[in-house]
Design a protein around this motif. Structure first.
Motif, PDB file in Angstrom:
ATOM      1  N   ILE A  90       1.445  -7.558   4.733  1.00 32.15           N
ATOM      2  CA  ILE A  90       1.820  -6.159   4.535  1.00 32.15           C
ATOM      3  C   ILE A  90       3.065  -5.962   3.678  1.00 32.15           C
ATOM      4  O   ILE A  90       3.335  -4.854   3.215  1.00 32.15           O
ATOM      5  N   GLY A  91       3.842  -7.023   3.455  1.00 36.00           N
ATOM      6  CA  GLY A  91       5.082  -6.871   2.704  1.00 36.00           C
ATOM      7  C   GLY A  91       4.843  -6.699   1.218  1.00 36.00           C
ATOM      8  O   GLY A  91       3.770  -7.001   0.699  1.00 36.00           O
ATOM      9  N   PHE A 128      -7.400  -5.983   6.483  1.00 29.42           N
ATOM     10  CA  PHE A 128      -8.489  -5.708   5.554  1.00 29.42           C
ATOM     11  C   PHE A 128      -8.213  -4.471   4.715  1.00 29.42           C
ATOM     12  O   PHE A 128      -8.829  -4.250   3.682  1.00 29.42           O
ATOM     13  N   VAL A 129      -7.267  -3.641   5.179  1.00 29.54           N
ATOM     14  CA  VAL A 129      -6.806  -2.494   4.399  1.00 29.54           C
ATOM     15  C   VAL A 129      -5.331  -2.706   4.112  1.00 29.54           C
ATOM     16  O   VAL A 129      -4.501  -2.678   5.017  1.00 29.54           O
ATOM     17  N   SER A 178       0.765   2.672   4.735  1.00 33.69           N
ATOM     18  CA  SER A 178       1.778   2.849   3.702  1.00 33.69           C
ATOM     19  C   SER A 178       3.130   2.332   4.188  1.00 33.69           C
ATOM     20  O   SER A 178       3.335   2.104   5.382  1.00 33.69           O
ATOM     21  N   THR A 179       4.014   2.145   3.241  1.00 33.04           N
ATOM     22  CA  THR A 179       5.393   1.750   3.531  1.00 33.04           C
ATOM     23  C   THR A 179       6.278   2.948   3.228  1.00 33.04           C
ATOM     24  O   THR A 179       6.116   3.600   2.193  1.00 33.04           O
TER      25      THR A 179
END
Length: 239
Positions: A90-91, A128-129, A178-179
């Motif tokens: 995720i980073g 996966f997303v 989202s981040t």
């Protein structure tokens, strides 16, 4: 590049567990000559590193006696592996690379049994997303937050309207899709959450707001928590 920094980089290259590495390949990675690699290997051996191999056959780091092994319980080790692999998923690119390097360093400093356990860990993380790609440099944004420097940027809201903001970056949160940046918006004079994929043209100003970041972030998180609780109560009342 100083020689001490080069030796650290060489150790990191040898720790990656990818098998014997020739002086030529190491020289290419570090952008130095193969002759320098041979000299540095000799220096590392004098410092206590056990490095197998010779010229023409490649080098493999067997043991680094200069660095004491780390001690973790098996559950602590699994938690570290899972956390770092989640960061890889995720980073942003810089954080993902850093997580991979951290795993390599951990493996090089663990006792043999746990080093094997880390390499073949039971737990893993798979998304996966993937979160939306940031529209600005997340690494530069993190540095601005650590340095407590105000930033300017363009922002596109959910309706497509573009505004130009100046804000105090407080923290970054990695959500499911989202981040987001948690910040104090100088335009709105209130805390705001900005999606990194909607930010553009990041500029770090010379205005410092130190030492206010930590208390401001704590207050912002508490306000966000209260807002979420309030929304949940209103939803439940409506039902």
């Amino acid at each position: 590049m100083s020689r001490s920094h080069r030796l650290l980089q060489l150790m990191q290259c040898l720790r990656d567990g990818a098998g014997p590495k020739t002086a030529v390949s190491l020289a290419r990675e570090l952008n130095i000559s193969a002759r320098s690699i041979h000299r540095d290997i000799a220096t590392l051996r004098e410092m206590g590193a056990v490095i197998d191999g010779a010229a023409g056959y490649g080098f493999t780091l067997i043991e680094d006696n200069a660095i004491p092994p780390l001690r973790f319980t098996d559950d602590e080790l699994e938690a570290l592996v899972l956390g770092l692999r989640e960061v890889q998923q995720i980073g942003d690119p810089d954080l993902g690379l850093a997580a991979g390097q951290a795993l390599i360093k951990l493996q090089g400093r663990l006792p043999p049994r746990q080093s094997h356990r880390l390499k073949h860990a039971v737990l893993s993380a798979k998304r996966f997303v993937q979160p939306e790609t940031p529209g600005i440099s997340a690494a530069r944004l993190r540095k601005a937050a650590w340095d407590e420097m105000e930033i300017r940027f363009g922002y596109t809201d959910v309706h497509g309207a573009v505004t130009h903001r100046q804000a105090r970056p407080l923290g970054i949160a990695y959500m499911d899709r989202s981040t987001v940046l948690i910040a104090w918006c100088l335009l709105r004079q209130d805390k705001r959450v900005f999606r990194l994929d909607r930010m553009r043209d990041l500029e770090v100003t010379q205005t410092c707001f130190r030492p206010n970041r930590v208390p401001m972030l704590r207050d912002a998180i508490e306000q966000i928590r209260c807002d979420i609780e309030k929304t949940g109560k209103e939803h439940n009342s409506a039902n």
